[in-house]
Design an enzyme around this catalytic site. Structure first.
Site, PDB file in Angstrom:
ATOM      1  N   HIS A  21       0.838  -1.212   0.000  1.00  0.00           N
ATOM      2  CA  HIS A  21       0.000   0.000   0.000  1.00  0.00           C
ATOM      3  C   HIS A  21       0.870   1.258   0.000  1.00  0.00           C
ATOM      4  O   HIS A  21       0.664   2.152  -0.837  1.00  0.00           O
ATOM      5  CB  HIS A  21      -0.895  -0.015   1.236  1.00  0.00           C
ATOM      6  CG  HIS A  21      -1.820   1.156   1.326  1.00  0.00           C
ATOM      7  ND1 HIS A  21      -3.108   1.129   0.852  1.00  0.00           N
ATOM      8  CD2 HIS A  21      -1.633   2.413   1.827  1.00  0.00           C
ATOM      9  CE1 HIS A  21      -3.684   2.297   1.051  1.00  0.00           C
ATOM     10  NE2 HIS A  21      -2.811   3.098   1.659  1.00  0.00           N
ATOM     11  N   GLU A  22       1.820   1.315   0.903  1.00  0.00           N
ATOM     12  CA  GLU A  22       2.655   2.510   1.008  1.00  0.00           C
ATOM     13  C   GLU A  22       3.589   2.648  -0.194  1.00  0.00           C
ATOM     14  O   GLU A  22       3.911   3.765  -0.609  1.00  0.00           O
ATOM     15  CB  GLU A  22       3.458   2.491   2.316  1.00  0.00           C
ATOM     16  CG  GLU A  22       2.605   2.461   3.574  1.00  0.00           C
ATOM     17  CD  GLU A  22       1.604   3.604   3.647  1.00  0.00           C
ATOM     18  OE1 GLU A  22       1.856   4.671   3.054  1.00  0.00           O
ATOM     19  OE2 GLU A  22       0.552   3.427   4.292  1.00  0.00           O
ATOM     20  N   HIS A  25       1.852   4.612  -2.864  1.00  0.00           N
ATOM     21  CA  HIS A  25       1.987   6.062  -2.657  1.00  0.00           C
ATOM     22  C   HIS A  25       3.401   6.527  -3.027  1.00  0.00           C
ATOM     23  O   HIS A  25       3.579   7.546  -3.703  1.00  0.00           O
ATOM     24  CB  HIS A  25       1.732   6.414  -1.191  1.00  0.00           C
ATOM     25  CG  HIS A  25       0.308   6.214  -0.746  1.00  0.00           C
ATOM     26  ND1 HIS A  25      -0.763   6.719  -1.429  1.00  0.00           N
ATOM     27  CD2 HIS A  25      -0.201   5.569   0.347  1.00  0.00           C
ATOM     28  CE1 HIS A  25      -1.884   6.399  -0.795  1.00  0.00           C
ATOM     29  NE2 HIS A  25      -1.574   5.693   0.285  1.00  0.00           N
TER      30      HIS A  25
END
Length: 453
Positions: A21-22, A25
């Protein structure tokens, strides 16, 4: 299976899902020319950190493992030098900022697609969608289904195996009454019928959805040999062990595993005298099945059968996909699972489904440990499911979540200017309250499951 096994399986799953997920980003921020100051797995005090790369980005591991974050250069957090201002997040166009925010949830959905695709290419073992005895009066019986029927299609979708059939039933349970089936008996021509799904309960405590409508596997001729009991389960507390061979229950001979399951299921809260063979020595052990709530309460002792690989290979099939149809199937599986997750959330909000369906970290850790113990394939399927849930949850329009930031961006697009700082702070506080209430409910459900089953 030790508690440590559950904890490690859970932490590994969280680390993978949060990192993906990170990273979503992170990589999109870098592609948009935004400087990333820190990439952190976990929150709170740092346990370990290292800087590398041309921009000396700090990669850290923090003490609280339930999440992570990517910290970018931003004038709202600290002064930014004039020469670096063009690389700050807040100075980017609305499109770039939205892409960075959206990238995290999309990375989780992409991970699910890749996992489903890989599993489809490798092939998964499953039971054929062939029925055993059909209970009288059940929706399956009313649809004219018979023992030996093989379900070829459900609601127009090809059914490749029993797991696929279960998913199709659950998928249509929330919004369909009657569903079309295509079934085949032996070598006869396939025939079409319809089965009633209204009244099907998709609840944690409810019976298996397939059993509720009368779709039952043929009785497997599996020897009643126990696997390792779950920690703290009635089976473990009574002293049952892995490799115990069940001879009888309350004097009734047990020929196959299904016989043992039937007696346990019919005896919630009752003392059962189980005669076992342990390495050639017969022992009698008293076990009290815990009560599992539902329309018809049933018993459970917390132990599974130890599968004989030869018997498994004889009774199951390999479900495999090609490169392109496997990718299409993986995308479809991720999409339908995502939309189903949203339907479940909506039905919980509207009261159609119980809030007991909201699970917290203890329950997720339990599922992680059980799936890891079952093998790599179940664990990867678990990762895909949780990755989808994480992606969808983060897309909800709740401040502090990625979806909340996207909501701010949508308001900015409509108004032509960003939301005020006071408005953003107020929204963040509301979001924190919502998440705190949600987590409290999830922990309450976890504790309730532990104490009352």
């Amino acid at each position: 299976m030790s508690t440590l096994h559950y904890v490690l399986s859970f932490l590994l799953a969280i680390a993978i899902l949060v990192a993906v997920h990170e990273y979503g980003h992170f990589i999109v921020a870098r592609l948009c020319g935004i400087r990333v100051l820190r990439f952190s797995l976990g929150f709170g005090p740092q346990l370990f950190s290292v800087r590398f790369g041309a921009e000396r980005t700090e990669f850290s591991l923090a003490a609280i493992p339930l999440g992570g974050y990517v910290r970018m250069l931003d004038e709202r957090e600290a002064p930014v030098e004039a020469s670096e201002r063009h690389r700050a997040f807040n100075t980017q166009s609305l499109m770039k900022r939205s892409l960075v925010v959206l990238a995290g949830p999309l990375a989780n959905l992409l991970l699910a697609i890749l996992l489903y695709w890989g599993l489809g290419l490798a092939g998964t073992r499953d039971f054929p969608a062939r029925l055993g005895n059909v209970p009288e009066g059940s929706p399956a019986a009313q649809a004219g289904l018979q023992a030996g029927d093989t379900i070829r299609a459900f609601a127009g979708n090809e059914v490749k195996g029993w797991t696929d059939l279960r998913w199709q039933v659950v998928r249509h349970a929330l919004d369909d009454s009657y569903v079309d089936l295509e079934v085949q008996q032996g070598e006869m021509e396939p025939r079409k019928t319809r089965i009633l799904l209204s009244g099907l309960q998709i609840e944690e405590k409810a019976a298996d959805p397939l059993q509720q409508i009368g779709l039952v596997l043929p009785a497997a001729r599996i020897s009643p040999v126990l696997s390792r009991p779950l920690p703290g389960s009635p089976a473990e507390l009574a002293g049952l062990q892995e490799n115990d061979f069940v001879r009888s229950v309350d004097g009734k001979p047990i020929a196959f595993w299904a016989d043992f399951v039937k007696l346990v299921s019919a005896s919630p809260g009752k003392s059962l005298h189980v005669l076992i063979d342990r390495s050639g020595r017969e022992l009698e052990i008293v076990v009290v099945p815990e009560r599992v709530a539902g329309d018809v309460p049933r018993g459970r002792v917390g132990v599974a059968v130890k599968i004989d690989p030869d018997a498994l290979n004889r009774d199951t099939i390999i479900v495999r996909h090609g490169i392109f149809d496997g990718l299409a199937h993986a995308i479809e599986q991720t999409w339908t699972t995502s939309t189903f997750s949203l339907k479940v959330m909506w039905n919980i909000v509207t009261g159609r489904l119980s809030v007991r369906n909201i699970s917290g970290p203890v329950t997720i850790a339990d599922y992680a440990g059980q799936s890891a113990s079952a093998g790599l394939e179940p664990y990867l399927k678990f990762l895909a499911m949780v990755s989808i849930s994480l992606g969808i949850l983060n897309l909800l329009p709740v401040p502090v979540l990625d979806g909340g930031h996207l909501l701010y961006h949508a308001i900015e697009y409509v108004r032509g200017r960003p939301i005020s700082e006071a408005g953003e702070v107020f929204g963040q506080r509301l979001g924190m309250v919502f998440l705190a209430l949600l987590m409290s409910l999830a922990f309450f459900n976890d504790i309730n499951r532990i104490l009352f089953g």
